[in-house]
Design a protein around this motif. Structure first.
Motif, short mmCIF file in Angstrom:
data_model
loop_
_atom_site.label_atom_id
_atom_site.label_comp_id
_atom_site.label_asym_id
_atom_site.label_seq_id
_atom_site.Cartn_x
_atom_site.Cartn_y
_atom_site.Cartn_z
N VAL A 1 7.68 16.66 13.15
CA VAL A 1 7.03 15.36 13.01
C VAL A 1 7.65 14.60 11.85
O VAL A 1 8.35 15.18 11.01
CB VAL A 1 5.51 15.53 12.77
N GLU A 2 7.40 13.29 11.81
CA GLU A 2 7.95 12.47 10.72
C GLU A 2 7.31 12.87 9.40
O GLU A 2 6.11 13.15 9.33
CB GLU A 2 7.72 10.98 11.01
N THR A 3 8.13 12.91 8.35
CA THR A 3 7.64 13.26 7.02
C THR A 3 7.77 12.11 6.03
O THR A 3 7.23 12.18 4.92
CB THR A 3 8.38 14.48 6.47
N GLY A 4 8.48 11.06 6.41
CA GLY A 4 8.62 9.87 5.57
C GLY A 4 8.60 8.63 6.43
O GLY A 4 9.11 8.64 7.56
N GLY A 5 8.01 7.57 5.92
CA GLY A 5 7.97 6.35 6.72
C GLY A 5 7.52 5.14 5.93
O GLY A 5 6.88 5.26 4.87
N LEU A 6 7.87 3.98 6.45
CA LEU A 6 7.47 2.71 5.86
C LEU A 6 7.06 1.78 6.99
O LEU A 6 7.79 1.64 7.98
CB LEU A 6 8.61 2.08 5.06
N VAL A 7 5.91 1.15 6.83
CA VAL A 7 5.35 0.28 7.86
C VAL A 7 5.19 -1.13 7.28
O VAL A 7 4.68 -1.29 6.17
CB VAL A 7 3.98 0.80 8.34
N THR A 8 5.62 -2.13 8.02
CA THR A 8 5.46 -3.53 7.63
C THR A 8 4.55 -4.21 8.66
O THR A 8 4.80 -4.12 9.87
CB THR A 8 6.81 -4.26 7.56
N THR B 1 -2.58 3.90 -3.42
CA THR B 1 -2.56 2.71 -4.26
C THR B 1 -2.55 1.48 -3.38
O THR B 1 -2.14 1.54 -2.21
CB THR B 1 -1.33 2.66 -5.20
N LEU B 2 -2.98 0.36 -3.93
CA LEU B 2 -2.96 -0.91 -3.22
C LEU B 2 -2.70 -2.02 -4.24
O LEU B 2 -3.39 -2.09 -5.25
CB LEU B 2 -4.29 -1.15 -2.50
N GLU B 3 -1.70 -2.84 -3.98
CA GLU B 3 -1.40 -3.98 -4.84
C GLU B 3 -1.47 -5.25 -4.01
O GLU B 3 -0.81 -5.38 -2.97
CB GLU B 3 -0.02 -3.86 -5.47
N GLY C 1 0.81 -1.20 0.00
CA GLY C 1 0.00 0.00 0.00
C GLY C 1 0.85 1.25 0.00
O GLY C 1 1.95 1.27 0.57
N THR C 2 0.37 2.28 -0.67
CA THR C 2 1.03 3.59 -0.61
C THR C 2 -0.02 4.65 -0.35
O THR C 2 -1.16 4.56 -0.82
CB THR C 2 1.77 3.95 -1.92
N ASN C 3 0.35 5.62 0.44
CA ASN C 3 -0.46 6.83 0.60
C ASN C 3 0.53 7.98 0.69
O ASN C 3 1.00 8.34 1.77
CB ASN C 3 -1.35 6.78 1.84
N ASN C 4 0.89 8.51 -0.47
CA ASN C 4 1.86 9.59 -0.56
C ASN C 4 1.15 10.88 -0.95
O ASN C 4 0.14 10.85 -1.65
CB ASN C 4 2.94 9.28 -1.61
N THR D 1 2.72 -3.89 3.48
CA THR D 1 3.55 -2.70 3.70
C THR D 1 2.74 -1.45 3.35
O THR D 1 1.87 -1.49 2.48
CB THR D 1 4.83 -2.72 2.86
N ILE D 2 3.04 -0.37 4.06
CA ILE D 2 2.42 0.93 3.78
C ILE D 2 3.52 1.98 3.69
O ILE D 2 4.22 2.23 4.68
CB ILE D 2 1.41 1.34 4.87
N ASP D 3 3.68 2.55 2.50
CA ASP D 3 4.54 3.72 2.33
C ASP D 3 3.64 4.93 2.58
O ASP D 3 2.73 5.20 1.81
CB ASP D 3 5.11 3.74 0.91
#
Length: 342
Positions: free
Chosen positions: A224-231, A259-261, A161-164, A241-243
């Motif tokens: 605050v955090e501006t970039g991250g990746l979650v598993t 997006t979601l794959e 998953g991405t949410n940018n 995963t979520i970007d």
């Protein structure tokens, strides 16, 4: 709600802090079966660029009341909470005590403890609580779920998953104030994908591992955090995963996208619910004109249908609690990069 089913639904929009409030008000106004008013008591003191409070209500052409107490005394059948994240709990509890059905902007709360308290409040009051996750109403997501349920991808192995998007600095400054938002891109962007995962996989995560940084937009001095990746690991063995980064430049023609794959043993499908658009260039630069179904409208229709029928519309407060718990686990994991059990 009281009275015949054909009666107009009275809806109070509580706060203009979140930018989505404008779109919600415009859609509510467009429906012939809704009477809408707004209140934004903190708008006068807000440092936000752009109108708030009575000025914005006047621009939108809706009635305005000066306080939450006045708005609830108006006797709304339903409220839409669009305040800063940290204030969601208080407003939801006040609305529940007044007997109003509630649509709350995401995330439901900044902590799982607050989300649980909000659920207790609505259950005691016997009112519904829906969380504003419009992406799950996307036709592409509904089709993806149908394909997965039919087994066309085989056993699901992984979901990416991405949410940018852009960092919200231009008009609503509270998004980067941790005292009001509860965090940065983790709080703003994890939960949309977490809701899609919750609906798609129908299982609760077992562990979360996350990394984050403030490299993006460091020149702005945000705390605050501006970039991250979650598993995320699930009991079935699925890994997701979520970007969730604020990675789009301020010069980008649109805010960003989700997006979601889904990858399975028989194939994969990727969806991009906000990708449909016409683009080009004008005198002021790049142009991005989205088209397709109005997901906010679909979400509000679901909410109001539940209000009229006395049903609990989805996604409900329990979904909200699970997505906040996942977000909090990512926040706990990020300082060390070690997995956190749920």
């Amino acid at each position: 709600m009281t009275g015949p089913e054909s009666a107009r639904v009275k809806v109070a929009v509580l706060s203009f802090a979140h930018g989505h409030a404008v779109g919600y008000v415009r859609y509510l106004k467009s429906r012939g079966d809704v009477e809408v008013i707004a209140c934004d008591p903190d708008g006068v003191r807000s440092p936000d660029v752009g109108p708030r409070g009575l000025e914005l209500a006047s621009q939108l052409g809706v009635g305005y009341l000066d306080s939450v107490e006045e708005a609830l005394a108006w006797g709304p059948d339903a409220v839409v909470v669009c305040s800063e994240n940290i204030k969601h709990r208080e407003l939801v509890e006040q609305a529940a005590a007044a007997g109003a059905q509630i649509l709350c902007e995401k995330p439901l709360a900044t902590t799982a403890a607050d989300a649980a308290a909000m659920l207790d409040a609505v259950e005691r009051a016997g009112v519904a609580l829906m969380v504003a996750y419009p992406v799950r109403f996307s036709p592409s997501f509904e089709d993806l779920k149908a394909q997965v349920r039919a087994g066309r991808l085989g056993d699901v192995l992984a979901v990416l998953g991405t949410n940018n998007g852009k960092i919200p600095l231009s008009d609503r400054l509270w998004f980067t104030d941790p005292a009001l938002s509860g965090g940065g891109c983790f709080v703003d962007h994890i939960v949309h994908c977490a809701d899609l995962l919750d609906s798609l996989l129908e299982q609760s995560a077992t562990s979360v591992r996350a990394v984050s940084n403030r490299i993006l937009h460091a020149e702005s001095g945000v705390e605050v955090e501006t970039g991250g990746l979650v598993t995320i690991t699930y009991p079935s063995g699925v890994i997701a995963t979520i970007d969730c980064s604020w990675s789009h430049p301020m010069s980008a023609p649109n805010w960003g996208g989700v997006t979601l794959e889904v990858v399975g043993t028989k194939g994969s499908i990727k969806i991009s619910p906000f990708a449909s658009h016409v683009d080009g260039y004008g005198a002021d630069g790049a142009i991005w004109l989205p088209y397709g179904p109005d997901l906010d409208a679909a979400m509000i229709d679901e909410f109001l249908d539940g209000v009229r029928k006395g049903q609990n519309p989805q996604p409900d407060g329990y979904v909200g609690l699970r997505t906040v718990a996942l977000m909090n686990a990512a926040q706990r994991s990020a300082p060390t990069g070690q997995p956190v059990a749920l």
